[in-house]
Motif scaffolding. Structure first.
Motif, PDB file in Angstrom:
ATOM      1  N   GLY A   6      27.326  60.677 120.085  1.00  0.00           N
ATOM      2  CA  GLY A   6      26.726  59.451 119.589  1.00  0.00           C
ATOM      3  C   GLY A   6      27.737  58.343 119.334  1.00  0.00           C
ATOM      4  N   LEU A   7      29.024  58.658 119.396  1.00  0.00           N
ATOM      5  CA  LEU A   7      30.049  57.649 119.120  1.00  0.00           C
ATOM      6  C   LEU A   7      30.353  56.796 120.328  1.00  0.00           C
ATOM      7  CD1 LEU A   7      32.493  59.814 117.014  1.00  0.00           C
ATOM      8  CD2 LEU A   7      30.730  58.262 116.215  1.00  0.00           C
ATOM      9  N   SER A   8      29.909  57.206 121.501  1.00  0.00           N
ATOM     10  CA  SER A   8      30.062  56.465 122.741  1.00  0.00           C
ATOM     11  C   SER A   8      31.519  56.327 123.130  1.00  0.00           C
ATOM     12  CB  SER A   8      29.350  55.118 122.629  1.00  0.00           C
ATOM     13  OG  SER A   8      29.225  54.543 123.898  1.00  0.00           O
ATOM     14  N   HIS A   9      31.969  55.091 123.382  1.00  0.00           N
ATOM     15  CA  HIS A   9      33.311  54.855 123.903  1.00  0.00           C
ATOM     16  C   HIS A   9      34.310  54.638 122.765  1.00  0.00           C
ATOM     17  CE1 HIS A   9      31.143  54.295 127.604  1.00  0.00           C
ATOM     18  NE2 HIS A   9      30.461  53.296 127.079  1.00  0.00           N
ATOM     19  N   CYS A  10      35.572  54.594 123.119  1.00  0.00           N
ATOM     20  CA  CYS A  10      36.664  54.201 122.220  1.00  0.00           C
ATOM     21  C   CYS A  10      36.778  55.094 120.982  1.00  0.00           C
ATOM     22  CB  CYS A  10      36.529  52.746 121.801  1.00  0.00           C
ATOM     23  SG  CYS A  10      36.486  51.611 123.178  1.00  0.00           S
ATOM     24  N   LYS A  11      36.761  56.381 121.188  1.00  0.00           N
ATOM     25  CA  LYS A  11      36.849  57.313 120.065  1.00  0.00           C
ATOM     26  C   LYS A  11      38.214  57.271 119.397  1.00  0.00           C
ATOM     27  CE  LYS A  11      33.337  60.201 121.995  1.00  0.00           C
ATOM     28  NZ  LYS A  11      33.106  61.128 123.048  1.00  0.00           N
ATOM     29  N   GLY A  68      34.542  47.678 122.215  1.00  0.00           N
ATOM     30  CA  GLY A  68      34.523  48.632 123.317  1.00  0.00           C
ATOM     31  C   GLY A  68      33.168  49.263 123.549  1.00  0.00           C
ATOM     32  N   ASN A  69      32.284  49.166 122.573  1.00  0.00           N
ATOM     33  CA  ASN A  69      30.952  49.757 122.691  1.00  0.00           C
ATOM     34  C   ASN A  69      29.877  48.752 123.072  1.00  0.00           C
ATOM     35  OD1 ASN A  69      31.251  52.561 122.164  1.00  0.00           O
ATOM     36  ND2 ASN A  69      31.847  51.994 120.101  1.00  0.00           N
ATOM     37  N   ILE A  70      30.257  47.513 123.319  1.00  0.00           N
ATOM     38  CA  ILE A  70      29.274  46.511 123.723  1.00  0.00           C
ATOM     39  C   ILE A  70      28.955  46.717 125.199  1.00  0.00           C
ATOM     40  CG2 ILE A  70      28.827  44.064 124.058  1.00  0.00           C
ATOM     41  CD1 ILE A  70      30.616  43.519 121.671  1.00  0.00           C
ATOM     42  N   ARG A  91      34.923  39.445 133.524  1.00  0.00           N
ATOM     43  CA  ARG A  91      34.234  40.511 134.257  1.00  0.00           C
ATOM     44  C   ARG A  91      35.218  41.408 134.989  1.00  0.00           C
ATOM     45  NH1 ARG A  91      30.320  36.936 135.110  1.00  0.00           N
ATOM     46  NH2 ARG A  91      31.175  36.175 137.068  1.00  0.00           N
ATOM     47  N   ASN A  92      36.225  40.806 135.629  1.00  0.00           N
ATOM     48  CA  ASN A  92      37.214  41.604 136.355  1.00  0.00           C
ATOM     49  C   ASN A  92      38.014  42.485 135.401  1.00  0.00           C
ATOM     50  OD1 ASN A  92      36.493  40.617 138.855  1.00  0.00           O
ATOM     51  ND2 ASN A  92      37.987  38.947 138.793  1.00  0.00           N
ATOM     52  N   LEU A  93      38.415  41.943 134.263  1.00  0.00           N
ATOM     53  CA  LEU A  93      39.162  42.724 133.281  1.00  0.00           C
ATOM     54  C   LEU A  93      38.306  43.859 132.733  1.00  0.00           C
ATOM     55  CD1 LEU A  93      41.751  43.027 131.630  1.00  0.00           C
ATOM     56  CD2 LEU A  93      40.753  41.471 129.958  1.00  0.00           C
ATOM     57  N   SER A  94      37.049  43.563 132.441  1.00  0.00           N
ATOM     58  CA  SER A  94      36.138  44.594 131.945  1.00  0.00           C
ATOM     59  C   SER A  94      35.934  45.691 132.980  1.00  0.00           C
ATOM     60  CB  SER A  94      34.809  43.961 131.571  1.00  0.00           C
ATOM     61  OG  SER A  94      33.909  44.936 131.153  1.00  0.00           O
ATOM     62  N   ARG A  95      35.793  45.300 134.248  1.00  0.00           N
ATOM     63  CA  ARG A  95      35.628  46.276 135.325  1.00  0.00           C
ATOM     64  C   ARG A  95      36.858  47.172 135.447  1.00  0.00           C
ATOM     65  NH1 ARG A  95      34.146  42.568 139.288  1.00  0.00           N
ATOM     66  NH2 ARG A  95      32.135  42.110 138.433  1.00  0.00           N
ATOM     67  N   LYS A  96      38.054  46.578 135.355  1.00  0.00           N
ATOM     68  CA  LYS A  96      39.290  47.361 135.459  1.00  0.00           C
ATOM     69  C   LYS A  96      39.422  48.340 134.302  1.00  0.00           C
ATOM     70  CE  LYS A  96      41.909  43.997 138.095  1.00  0.00           C
ATOM     71  NZ  LYS A  96      43.020  43.045 138.105  1.00  0.00           N
ATOM     72  N   ILE A  97      39.094  47.889 133.096  1.00  0.00           N
ATOM     73  CA  ILE A  97      39.166  48.780 131.934  1.00  0.00           C
ATOM     74  C   ILE A  97      38.156  49.905 132.074  1.00  0.00           C
ATOM     75  CG2 ILE A  97      38.712  48.923 129.457  1.00  0.00           C
ATOM     76  CD1 ILE A  97      39.893  46.100 129.233  1.00  0.00           C
ATOM     77  N   ARG A  98      36.952  49.574 132.524  1.00  0.00           N
ATOM     78  CA  ARG A  98      35.911  50.593 132.666  1.00  0.00           C
ATOM     79  C   ARG A  98      36.274  51.625 133.737  1.00  0.00           C
ATOM     80  NH1 ARG A  98      30.757  50.443 130.621  1.00  0.00           N
ATOM     81  NH2 ARG A  98      31.228  48.335 130.002  1.00  0.00           N
ATOM     82  N   THR A  99      36.824  51.169 134.892  1.00  0.00           N
ATOM     83  CA  THR A  99      37.192  52.121 135.930  1.00  0.00           C
ATOM     84  C   THR A  99      38.388  52.950 135.504  1.00  0.00           C
ATOM     85  OG1 THR A  99      38.523  50.446 137.047  1.00  0.00           O
ATOM     86  CG2 THR A  99      36.280  50.746 137.825  1.00  0.00           C
ATOM     87  N   TYR A 100      39.328  52.356 134.748  1.00  0.00           N
ATOM     88  CA  TYR A 100      40.460  53.133 134.235  1.00  0.00           C
ATOM     89  C   TYR A 100      39.976  54.201 133.265  1.00  0.00           C
ATOM     90  CZ  TYR A 100      44.732  54.341 131.786  1.00  0.00           C
ATOM     91  OH  TYR A 100      45.764  55.030 131.218  1.00  0.00           O
ATOM     92  N   ARG A 101      39.001  53.841 132.420  1.00  0.00           N
ATOM     93  CA  ARG A 101      38.492  54.765 131.417  1.00  0.00           C
ATOM     94  C   ARG A 101      37.735  55.916 132.082  1.00  0.00           C
ATOM     95  NH1 ARG A 101      35.567  51.684 126.877  1.00  0.00           N
ATOM     96  NH2 ARG A 101      34.228  51.217 128.611  1.00  0.00           N
ATOM     97  N   THR A 102      37.023  55.646 133.175  1.00  0.00           N
ATOM     98  CA  THR A 102      36.261  56.702 133.831  1.00  0.00           C
ATOM     99  C   THR A 102      37.155  57.607 134.662  1.00  0.00           C
ATOM    100  OG1 THR A 102      35.746  55.235 135.677  1.00  0.00           O
ATOM    101  CG2 THR A 102      34.119  55.372 133.892  1.00  0.00           C
ATOM    102  N   GLN A 103      38.319  57.104 135.106  1.00  0.00           N
ATOM    103  CA  GLN A 103      39.216  57.920 135.907  1.00  0.00           C
ATOM    104  C   GLN A 103      40.016  58.897 135.052  1.00  0.00           C
ATOM    105  OE1 GLN A 103      41.618  55.129 138.002  1.00  0.00           O
ATOM    106  NE2 GLN A 103      40.023  54.558 139.444  1.00  0.00           N
ATOM    107  N   HIS A 104      40.241  58.562 133.789  1.00  0.00           N
ATOM    108  CA  HIS A 104      41.075  59.429 132.942  1.00  0.00           C
ATOM    109  C   HIS A 104      40.268  60.185 131.957  1.00  0.00           C
ATOM    110  CE1 HIS A 104      44.080  56.637 134.510  1.00  0.00           C
ATOM    111  NE2 HIS A 104      44.880  57.673 134.397  1.00  0.00           N
TER     112      HIS A 104
END
Length: 104
Positions: A6-11, A68-70, A91-104
Motif C-alpha cells: 500500500g505504500l506504492s513508490h519511494c519506500k 514520487g507517488n503522484i 515528461r522526459n525526466l519523469s519517464r527516465k526516472i520511471r524506467t530507471y525505477r522499473t529496471q532496478h
C-alpha cells in the motif's frame, strides 16, 4: 499482498522520513524532559535544537515520498493546450526516472 504494497513508490524516502521523525522526536523529548548536565553545562538545549533540525530534514523525505507517488498527471496536450518546453522536459525526466525505477 505484501506488507508494504500500500505504500506504492519511494519506500526509501518514506523510511528516511519516518526514521528522521522518530529520531528528532526522541531528541526533542529527551532534551525537554531529561535533566542533562555534564560538569555544570546543560545539554538539553542542544538536543532540542538537534531534534528540531532532524524533524525539519525529515520534511525533505516526506516531500520526496509524496511527489514520487503522484500518478496520472495529464499533460497540456491532452487538455487541448500547446505543449511547452518545460512540460516536455518534465515528461522526459519523469519517464527516465520511471524506467530507471522499473529496471532496478
Amino acid at each position: 499482498m505484501g506488507l508494504c504494497d500500500g505504500l506504492s513508490h519511494c519506500k526509501l524516502a518514506l523510511a528516511f522520513a519516518v526514521f528522521m521523525d522518530l529520531l528528532g522526536g526522541a531528541a526533542l523529548l529527551v532534551g525537554v524532559f531529561a535533566p542533562l548536565e555534564v560538569k555544570g553545562q546543560d545539554f538539553g538545549d542542544l538536543l532540542v535544537y538537534t531534534g528540531a533540525l532532524f524533524v525539519l530534514i525529515s520534511l525533505a523525505g516526506w516531500v520526496l515520498w509524496y511527489s514520487g507517488n503522484i500518478d496520472g498527471l495529464t499533460s497540456k496536450k491532452e487538455l487541448g493546450h500547446i505543449s511547452s518546453a518545460v512540460d516536455r522536459l518534465a515528461r522526459n525526466l519523469s519517464r527516465k526516472i520511471r524506467t530507471y525505477r522499473t529496471q532496478h
